[in-house]
Design a protein around this motif. Structure first.
Motif, mmCIF file in Angstrom:
data_model
loop_
_atom_site.group_PDB
_atom_site.id
_atom_site.type_symbol
_atom_site.label_atom_id
_atom_site.label_comp_id
_atom_site.label_asym_id
_atom_site.label_seq_id
_atom_site.Cartn_x
_atom_site.Cartn_y
_atom_site.Cartn_z
ATOM 1 N N VAL A 101 -23.960 -10.760 4.309
ATOM 2 C CA VAL A 101 -23.491 -9.738 3.374
ATOM 3 C C VAL A 101 -24.308 -9.834 2.096
ATOM 4 O O VAL A 101 -24.493 -10.918 1.540
ATOM 5 C CB VAL A 101 -21.978 -9.907 3.077
ATOM 6 C CG1 VAL A 101 -21.528 -8.945 1.989
ATOM 7 C CG2 VAL A 101 -21.174 -9.696 4.357
ATOM 8 N N ARG A 103 -24.608 -8.397 -1.789
ATOM 9 C CA ARG A 103 -23.933 -7.717 -2.906
ATOM 10 C C ARG A 103 -24.999 -7.045 -3.767
ATOM 11 O O ARG A 103 -26.015 -7.660 -4.073
ATOM 12 C CB ARG A 103 -23.161 -8.702 -3.775
ATOM 13 C CG ARG A 103 -21.939 -9.291 -3.111
ATOM 14 C CD ARG A 103 -21.254 -10.305 -4.001
ATOM 15 N NE ARG A 103 -22.156 -11.424 -4.279
ATOM 16 C CZ ARG A 103 -22.456 -11.863 -5.498
ATOM 17 N NH1 ARG A 103 -21.940 -11.303 -6.572
ATOM 18 N NH2 ARG A 103 -23.287 -12.884 -5.669
ATOM 19 N N HIS A 135 -20.776 -4.211 -1.389
ATOM 20 C CA HIS A 135 -21.125 -5.293 -0.474
ATOM 21 C C HIS A 135 -21.559 -4.646 0.836
ATOM 22 O O HIS A 135 -20.810 -3.842 1.407
ATOM 23 C CB HIS A 135 -19.919 -6.198 -0.215
ATOM 24 C CG HIS A 135 -19.482 -6.965 -1.412
ATOM 25 N ND1 HIS A 135 -18.853 -6.392 -2.499
ATOM 26 C CD2 HIS A 135 -19.585 -8.287 -1.696
ATOM 27 C CE1 HIS A 135 -18.587 -7.319 -3.395
ATOM 28 N NE2 HIS A 135 -19.020 -8.478 -2.937
#
Length: 160
Positions: A101, A103, A135
């Motif tokens: 992930v 950001r 995200h």
């Protein structure tokens, strides 16, 4: 639709927020961290809590399909003819590997990780990824419609 392909000089691509470009030190430090990423993609922490995405594995020519939020990496193919159609046809049935992930506060810039962020637009070519804040999980897959054609793709899933 024609794609704009970006090349590196043998190392990985880095994808980082436009507002932290000046922090990327290229071969004077950050490049080594980017080269340590194993696998297809990885996330590096940057100053002030920002994050960068590293496209690891091989230094493949890479383009961006903005309407699908997909990076297309040229693994092998006989020609550029029909690349977009091949990739678009393969996306729905691709076997996606869930990735890290990332950001971001917004727009991202992809360029050769060996360059300083301050060289983007002058010495370093780049591609803009106009993503909104959020995200994004970065999933990876291969699209291989035949024995002579293969593209590695990374999609931005989100914001979550």
């Amino acid at each position: 639709m024609s794609l704009t392909w970006l090349e590196t000089e043998g190392g990985p691509f880095i994808v980082l927020p436009r507002d932290v470009l000046s922090h990327w030190s290229g071969t004077e430090g950050d490049y080594d961290r980017a080269c340590e990423v194993r696998g297809l993609v990885g996330v590096l922490g940057l100053p002030d809590g920002a994050e960068a995405l590293v496209l690891g594995d091989e230094p493949l020519s890479t383009a961006y399909l903005p309407d699908r939020r997909v990076l297309v990496r040229w693994h092998y193919a006989e020609s550029e003819e029909g690349v977009v159609d091949i990739v678009l046809a393969g996306l729905p049935t691709a076997e996606w590997e869930e990735g890290p992930v990332l950001r971001t506060a917004g727009e991202l810039v992809m360029f050769d990780a060996a360059y300083f962020g301050t060289e983007v637009g002058t010495l370093a070519e780049s591609i803009i990824l106009a993503l909104g804040p959020g995200h994004y999980r970065v999933d990876s897959a291969s699209i291989q419609p035949d024995d002579l054609t293969c593209f590695r793709v990374h999609r931005f899933v989100g914001p979550a």
